[in-house]
Design a protein around this motif. Structure first.
Motif, mmCIF file in Angstrom:
data_model
loop_
_atom_site.group_PDB
_atom_site.id
_atom_site.type_symbol
_atom_site.label_atom_id
_atom_site.label_comp_id
_atom_site.label_asym_id
_atom_site.label_seq_id
_atom_site.Cartn_x
_atom_site.Cartn_y
_atom_site.Cartn_z
ATOM 1 N N ILE A 219 0.750 -1.157 -0.185
ATOM 2 C CA ILE A 219 -0.002 -0.127 -0.035
ATOM 3 C C ILE A 219 0.660 1.206 0.099
ATOM 4 C CG2 ILE A 219 -1.979 1.228 1.269
ATOM 5 C CD1 ILE A 219 -2.715 -1.566 -0.171
ATOM 6 N N ASP A 220 0.594 2.260 -1.019
ATOM 7 C CA ASP A 220 1.346 3.390 -1.119
ATOM 8 C C ASP A 220 0.939 4.467 0.319
ATOM 9 O OD1 ASP A 220 2.668 5.680 -1.753
ATOM 10 O OD2 ASP A 220 1.462 6.031 -3.789
ATOM 11 N N GLY A 221 2.027 4.733 0.749
ATOM 12 C CA GLY A 221 1.845 5.689 1.950
ATOM 13 C C GLY A 221 1.723 7.152 1.827
ATOM 14 N N GLY A 222 1.847 7.520 0.466
ATOM 15 C CA GLY A 222 2.085 8.735 0.078
ATOM 16 C C GLY A 222 3.428 9.329 0.844
ATOM 17 N N PHE A 223 2.963 10.416 1.574
ATOM 18 C CA PHE A 223 4.064 11.111 2.450
ATOM 19 C C PHE A 223 4.390 10.234 3.648
ATOM 20 C CE2 PHE A 223 2.330 14.579 -0.217
ATOM 21 C CZ PHE A 223 3.564 15.077 -0.432
ATOM 22 N N CYS A 224 3.577 9.415 3.948
ATOM 23 C CA CYS A 224 4.014 8.343 5.138
ATOM 24 C C CYS A 224 4.508 7.102 4.537
ATOM 25 C CB CYS A 224 2.614 8.078 5.873
ATOM 26 S SG CYS A 224 1.907 9.276 6.514
ATOM 27 N N PRO A 225 5.223 6.569 5.649
ATOM 28 C CA PRO A 225 5.911 5.239 5.002
ATOM 29 C C PRO A 225 4.759 4.234 4.384
ATOM 30 C CG PRO A 225 6.653 5.808 7.077
ATOM 31 C CD PRO A 225 5.382 6.950 6.963
ATOM 32 N N ASP A 226 5.244 3.674 3.395
ATOM 33 C CA ASP A 226 4.539 2.621 2.839
ATOM 34 C C ASP A 226 4.190 1.460 3.892
ATOM 35 O OD1 ASP A 226 4.688 3.887 0.434
ATOM 36 O OD2 ASP A 226 6.200 2.578 -0.439
ATOM 37 N N ASP A 227 3.144 0.464 3.472
ATOM 38 C CA ASP A 227 2.886 -0.624 4.553
ATOM 39 C C ASP A 227 2.171 -1.703 3.747
ATOM 40 O OD1 ASP A 227 2.565 -2.039 6.811
ATOM 41 O OD2 ASP A 227 1.161 -0.710 7.686
ATOM 42 N N TYR A 228 1.957 -2.920 4.220
ATOM 43 C CA TYR A 228 1.647 -4.055 3.540
ATOM 44 C C TYR A 228 0.127 -4.469 4.232
ATOM 45 C CZ TYR A 228 6.429 -4.671 1.778
ATOM 46 O OH TYR A 228 7.484 -4.172 1.025
ATOM 47 N N SER A 229 -0.370 -5.380 3.799
ATOM 48 C CA SER A 229 -1.733 -5.841 4.164
ATOM 49 C C SER A 229 -1.513 -7.026 4.771
ATOM 50 C CB SER A 229 -2.534 -6.343 2.818
ATOM 51 O OG SER A 229 -1.847 -7.245 2.089
ATOM 52 N N SER A 230 -2.315 -7.851 5.478
ATOM 53 C CA SER A 230 -2.301 -8.967 5.990
ATOM 54 C C SER A 230 -1.548 -9.904 4.783
ATOM 55 C CB SER A 230 -3.354 -9.444 6.819
ATOM 56 O OG SER A 230 -4.411 -9.656 5.507
#
Length: 276
Positions: free
Chosen positions: A109-120
């Protein structure tokens, strides 16, 4: 001072006034302050989650995420590393086809200005195709007094049953045996055997065919065609009839059966000529 804690885009403008300004078009300067929310990766659900390696398909769905999907990824070990799914997919659904081993999926998942993250992580478990194996221990007997054990090896899955057939055609008759051995005793006629096994969600598979063969009793039969002839000037055929089994060879004796000599002939007819 301004509180930018609220998520979204905040536009901040500064304006100056100068008496006698001949170019008021440049009196205002604006900038945007973007406050992204912390990424929520969401949850993957799928159907089915258990498939057979012998051809399969299914669909995965991502829900509960709050930012843009960058890509779907997969791993054969549970990761890392993670590999981008091809063809590239940044939709909230993903179809899979013909998986041959356990496969793990997640979504970046694209975090934009925040760090990216992942789904389950979602796991599609894959059962290998069923294998009925091979039956060992087939035997032949001349008598209905017999006993022995058949053993099946190479089975993949759970043994569902041993079946028997006196014609060699299956499905046959269930024995109710779900072990890898089958004991038999005093089989009265030739009987064929098969094992059926099933691994997980994969289709049932059958083994090779084993057999306990009951051979007919041997009967020597009767030789006809002899007679009384003049020495050294005769010919004819001896014929074997009423026998059971396979002719191996003929034998002859010229001393009233005290000693016998073989003849390399396995047919039912033995020619003679010029017997002295």
């Amino acid at each position: 001072l301004y509180n930018f804690n609220t998520s979204g885009t905040h536009q901040v403008c500064a304006t100056v006034i100068f008496i006698g300004d001949v170019n008021p078009s440049n009196n205002t300067l604006c900038i945007n302050i973007v406050n992204d929310t912390t990424v929520v990766g969401g949850t993957i659900s799928g159907n089915p989650s258990l498939v057979c390696a012998l051809g399969n398909s299914g669909q995965l769905v991502l829900s509960g995420n709050n930012n843009t999907i960058s890509e779907w990824q997969y791993s054969l070990t549970g990761g890392p590393p993670w590999t981008t799914v091809t063809p590239f997919n940044n939709n909230d659904t993903l179809s899979f086809l013909n998986l041959t081993q356990q496969t793990f999926y997640n979504v970046l998942i694209d975090g934009g200005f925040c760090p990216d993250d992942y789904s389950s992580v979602f796991t599609v478990n894959v059962d290998q195709p069923s294998n009925g194996g091979s039956i060992n221990g087939s035997s032949s007997y001349c008598s209905t007094v017999n006993n022995g054990t058949l053993i099946v090896s190479g089975v993949l899955g759970n043994i569902l049953d041993w079946e028997t057939s006196v014609t060699g055609t299956f499905p046959g008759t269930s024995t109710g045996n779900i072990t890898n051995t089958l004991n038999y005793n005093n089989i009265s006629q030739t009987t064929y055997y098969k094992v059926y096994a099933k691994n997980g969600v994969c289709p049932i598979a059958s083994s090779s065919i084993g057999a306990v063969t009951i051979l007919p009793l041997v009967a020597g039969g009767t030789v006809t065609g002899g007679g009384i002839f003049c020495s050294g000037a005769n010919s004819g055929n001896l014929t074997l009839s009423g026998y059971a089994g396979d002719t191996i060879y003929w034998i002859w004796s010229d001393d009233m059966g005290v000693n016998w000599n073989p003849i390399a002939n396995n047919s039912g007819i033995q020619p003679y000529f010029n017997v002295s």
